[in-house]
Design a protein around this motif. Sequence first.
Motif, PDB file in Angstrom:
ATOM      1  N   SER A 378       0.838  -1.198   0.000  1.00 52.88           N
ATOM      2  CA  SER A 378       0.000   0.000   0.000  1.00 52.88           C
ATOM      3  C   SER A 378       0.871   1.246   0.000  1.00 52.88           C
ATOM      4  CB  SER A 378      -0.920   0.024   1.233  1.00 52.88           C
ATOM      5  OG  SER A 378      -1.737  -1.127   1.284  1.00 52.88           O
ATOM      6  N   ALA A 379       0.307   2.346  -0.483  1.00 52.89           N
ATOM      7  CA  ALA A 379       1.007   3.630  -0.501  1.00 52.89           C
ATOM      8  C   ALA A 379       0.384   4.558   0.537  1.00 52.89           C
ATOM      9  CB  ALA A 379       0.925   4.262  -1.880  1.00 52.89           C
ATOM     10  N   LYS A 380       1.243   5.357   1.196  1.00 54.50           N
ATOM     11  CA  LYS A 380       0.752   6.289   2.211  1.00 54.50           C
ATOM     12  C   LYS A 380       1.150   7.709   1.830  1.00 54.50           C
ATOM     13  CE  LYS A 380       0.989   7.472   7.132  1.00 54.50           C
ATOM     14  NZ  LYS A 380       1.573   7.135   8.454  1.00 54.50           N
ATOM     15  N   MET A 381       0.157   8.602   1.806  1.00 57.17           N
ATOM     16  CA  MET A 381       0.412   9.996   1.471  1.00 57.17           C
ATOM     17  C   MET A 381       0.079  10.880   2.664  1.00 57.17           C
ATOM     18  SD  MET A 381      -0.652  11.974  -2.036  1.00 57.17           S
ATOM     19  CE  MET A 381      -2.403  11.711  -1.802  1.00 57.17           C
ATOM     20  N   THR A 382       0.912  11.896   2.896  1.00 56.24           N
ATOM     21  CA  THR A 382       0.684  12.854   3.966  1.00 56.24           C
ATOM     22  C   THR A 382       0.805  14.266   3.409  1.00 56.24           C
ATOM     23  OG1 THR A 382       3.023  12.906   4.606  1.00 56.24           O
ATOM     24  CG2 THR A 382       1.625  11.274   5.698  1.00 56.24           C
ATOM     25  N   TRP A 383       0.229  15.230   4.111  1.00 51.59           N
ATOM     26  CA  TRP A 383       0.317  16.633   3.715  1.00 51.59           C
ATOM     27  C   TRP A 383       0.043  17.511   4.924  1.00 51.59           C
ATOM     28  CZ3 TRP A 383      -3.269  13.100   2.234  1.00 51.59           C
ATOM     29  CH2 TRP A 383      -4.575  13.275   2.715  1.00 51.59           C
ATOM     30  N   GLN A 384       0.350  18.775   4.788  1.00 52.42           N
ATOM     31  CA  GLN A 384       0.118  19.737   5.850  1.00 52.42           C
ATOM     32  C   GLN A 384      -1.193  20.475   5.594  1.00 52.42           C
ATOM     33  OE1 GLN A 384       1.964  20.215   8.678  1.00 52.42           O
ATOM     34  NE2 GLN A 384       3.091  18.396   7.983  1.00 52.42           N
ATOM     35  N   ALA A 385      -2.036  20.524   6.597  1.00 52.23           N
ATOM     36  CA  ALA A 385      -3.274  21.290   6.515  1.00 52.23           C
ATOM     37  C   ALA A 385      -3.009  22.715   6.988  1.00 52.23           C
ATOM     38  CB  ALA A 385      -4.355  20.643   7.377  1.00 52.23           C
ATOM     39  N   PRO A 386      -3.762  23.695   6.478  1.00 51.56           N
ATOM     40  CA  PRO A 386      -3.560  25.074   6.919  1.00 51.56           C
ATOM     41  C   PRO A 386      -3.979  25.248   8.372  1.00 51.56           C
ATOM     42  CG  PRO A 386      -5.540  24.917   5.593  1.00 51.56           C
ATOM     43  CD  PRO A 386      -4.861  23.580   5.504  1.00 51.56           C
ATOM     44  N   GLU A 387      -3.377  26.219   9.057  1.00 55.46           N
ATOM     45  CA  GLU A 387      -3.751  26.482  10.443  1.00 55.46           C
ATOM     46  C   GLU A 387      -5.189  26.984  10.543  1.00 55.46           C
ATOM     47  OE1 GLU A 387      -1.001  29.124  12.257  1.00 55.46           O
ATOM     48  OE2 GLU A 387       0.718  27.761  12.048  1.00 55.46           O
ATOM     49  N   LYS A 388      -5.618  27.752   9.535  1.00 58.05           N
ATOM     50  CA  LYS A 388      -6.964  28.299   9.565  1.00 58.05           C
ATOM     51  C   LYS A 388      -7.527  28.352   8.155  1.00 58.05           C
ATOM     52  CE  LYS A 388      -9.623  32.379  11.012  1.00 58.05           C
ATOM     53  NZ  LYS A 388      -9.544  33.752  11.559  1.00 58.05           N
ATOM     54  N   SER A 389      -8.693  27.767   7.995  1.00 58.43           N
ATOM     55  CA  SER A 389      -9.388  27.845   6.706  1.00 58.43           C
ATOM     56  C   SER A 389     -10.866  27.663   6.958  1.00 58.43           C
ATOM     57  CB  SER A 389      -8.874  26.787   5.742  1.00 58.43           C
ATOM     58  OG  SER A 389      -9.566  26.880   4.511  1.00 58.43           O
ATOM     59  N   GLU A 390     -11.596  28.766   6.948  1.00 57.17           N
ATOM     60  CA  GLU A 390     -13.002  28.730   7.311  1.00 57.17           C
ATOM     61  C   GLU A 390     -13.852  27.929   6.326  1.00 57.17           C
ATOM     62  OE1 GLU A 390     -14.434  32.698   7.916  1.00 57.17           O
ATOM     63  OE2 GLU A 390     -12.613  33.310   8.961  1.00 57.17           O
ATOM     64  N   ASN A 391     -13.409  27.835   5.081  1.00 58.58           N
ATOM     65  CA  ASN A 391     -14.253  27.161   4.087  1.00 58.58           C
ATOM     66  C   ASN A 391     -13.793  25.745   3.769  1.00 58.58           C
ATOM     67  OD1 ASN A 391     -11.934  27.956   2.658  1.00 58.58           O
ATOM     68  ND2 ASN A 391     -13.074  28.157   0.737  1.00 58.58           N
ATOM     69  N   LEU A 392     -12.804  25.229   4.483  1.00 63.62           N
ATOM     70  CA  LEU A 392     -12.309  23.872   4.219  1.00 63.62           C
ATOM     71  C   LEU A 392     -13.282  22.828   4.738  1.00 63.62           C
ATOM     72  CD1 LEU A 392     -10.025  21.892   3.360  1.00 63.62           C
ATOM     73  CD2 LEU A 392      -9.127  22.143   5.689  1.00 63.62           C
ATOM     74  N   ALA A 393     -13.713  21.923   3.846  1.00 61.94           N
ATOM     75  CA  ALA A 393     -14.513  20.776   4.262  1.00 61.94           C
ATOM     76  C   ALA A 393     -13.614  19.580   4.522  1.00 61.94           C
ATOM     77  CB  ALA A 393     -15.549  20.438   3.193  1.00 61.94           C
ATOM     78  N   GLY A 394     -12.648  19.367   3.627  1.00 57.20           N
ATOM     79  CA  GLY A 394     -11.765  18.225   3.765  1.00 57.20           C
ATOM     80  C   GLY A 394     -10.942  18.036   2.509  1.00 57.20           C
ATOM     81  N   TYR A 395     -10.498  16.797   2.293  1.00 60.28           N
ATOM     82  CA  TYR A 395      -9.577  16.525   1.199  1.00 60.28           C
ATOM     83  C   TYR A 395     -10.065  15.360   0.352  1.00 60.28           C
ATOM     84  CZ  TYR A 395      -6.540  19.651   3.756  1.00 60.28           C
ATOM     85  OH  TYR A 395      -6.040  20.767   4.371  1.00 60.28           O
ATOM     86  N   ARG A 396      -9.637  15.390  -0.898  1.00 59.79           N
ATOM     87  CA  ARG A 396      -9.927  14.305  -1.831  1.00 59.79           C
ATOM     88  C   ARG A 396      -8.599  13.760  -2.327  1.00 59.79           C
ATOM     89  NH1 ARG A 396     -14.458  13.151  -4.499  1.00 59.79           N
ATOM     90  NH2 ARG A 396     -15.349  15.199  -4.023  1.00 59.79           N
ATOM     91  N   VAL A 397      -8.422  12.454  -2.257  1.00 64.04           N
ATOM     92  CA  VAL A 397      -7.222  11.825  -2.790  1.00 64.04           C
ATOM     93  C   VAL A 397      -7.509  11.309  -4.193  1.00 64.04           C
ATOM     94  CG1 VAL A 397      -6.186  11.249  -0.571  1.00 64.04           C
ATOM     95  CG2 VAL A 397      -7.784   9.640  -1.637  1.00 64.04           C
ATOM     96  N   HIS A 398      -6.483  11.283  -5.021  1.00 66.47           N
ATOM     97  CA  HIS A 398      -6.626  10.924  -6.434  1.00 66.47           C
ATOM     98  C   HIS A 398      -5.558   9.907  -6.801  1.00 66.47           C
ATOM     99  CE1 HIS A 398      -9.114  14.632  -7.211  1.00 66.47           C
ATOM    100  NE2 HIS A 398      -8.446  15.023  -6.136  1.00 66.47           N
TER     101      HIS A 398
END
Length: 454
Positions: A378-398
């Motif tokens: 399996s492959a594992k992907m990571t990323w940094q989320a912003p400290e503040k984002s009022e309109n962020l719902a979440g993430y989509r992987v592709h």
Amino acid sequence: MRTLLLMGATLALSTTAMAQNANYGPPSEAAHLYDIAVAPSADRIRADIQTLVDFGTRHTLSETESDTRGIGAARRWIHAEFEKISAECGGCLEVIYVSDTISGERRIPEPTDVVSVLAIQRGTMDPNRYVMMSGDIDSRVTDPLNGASDSPGANDNASGMAGAIEAARVLSKYKFPGSIIYAGLSGEEQGLFGGEIVAAHALEQGWEIKGVLNNDMISNISGVDGVIDNSTARVFSEGTRFVETEVEARSRRFTGGEVDSPSRNLARYVKAQADQYMTNLNVMMIYRLDRFGRGGHHRPFNQVGIPGVRIMETHEHYDRQHQDLRTEDGIVYGDTMEGVDEHYAAKLTALNAVTLAGMAGAPPFPSDVKIEGAVRPSAKMTWQAPEKSENLAGYRVHWRYTTEPEWTHSRYIGNVNEWTFDNLVIDNYFFGVSAVAKDGSETPVVFPGAAGRF
């Protein structure tokens, strides 16, 4: 009793809605983009192209003092038009000139002010994140140093400039979390100097430009090859980042990313927006920086690390490009209004508008995206989320097979900053991640590592 029953039903519905919000992703489409896709006016675009043509010439070396002829009059009219749009939206645009003096160049031998016009629509939540649409102010005839002869430049590139003005009219009626720049760039025909100057200005100001949509010739549907096509557009993009270091190139050689620069994934995003929100428009992605051996005003941005693509017609007519106005052997040469199809220009302007709105409406981009999974199932992907984002719902992987030109599979995974692709061997696929807003707006896909960094 009836009132209590209604209140109970309302509470039950609210509880159900909350459960759905917790268990399901945001909308897969941003509904307002359908309205934006049909908003650009072909009549207004044709009128603006005609106004630019009526300045006689817009050559970079042409007259600057006249109010009716030359590039000086043209850029002042563009500035005034942006100001008019701003007045109609309560001052939502900041209109500025960005300029520098160029001299000693092959096509600008004497000191010449190269002046571009920018209209900036500030974002409500993330104002230092930008997406830009540009057209070119200047025109030319056969001799690149001829600033005196009539050079109407109707398609090349009054069409792109008119498109940027019309996009401002449409999108200024909305508010977005991120900022949008509508730009009229000068000096394109003399060596891409306007883009170079604006790119330098953006870096000096610390602007985080996530994408430049360079529009150069968007109104011609009749090609020199005899093909008439009003339903296809080309998007050119570089495959690897121009600013890639030797160390980054070595890493890319072993991990991939030759076709996943931010510019290339910006091109994929443009195509995806067209497929979702527009009808009767096919976007042809060209895996090349620009046309063979030729250049455009996205290149200066690429050269300083800013993602950028060129959007244009599919079938060019070379008799109408860079030509003295004349007729020879029964062939009419010159870039005049006869070669303009305003309905096609409106369609490509709409393509820009839904792309600008989608990116400006999206949350902050995922940053520091990494992936691992060598000799694992399996492959594992990571990323940094912003400290503040009022309109962020979440993430989509592709993910996609390495030979696929577009992202073929995706999954919304919520507001997390890592994901494991179970039973997908990292050797066989490319992977990426995008950020999704609560209203369904989404960023382009970010490919892991320096190769894909926006």
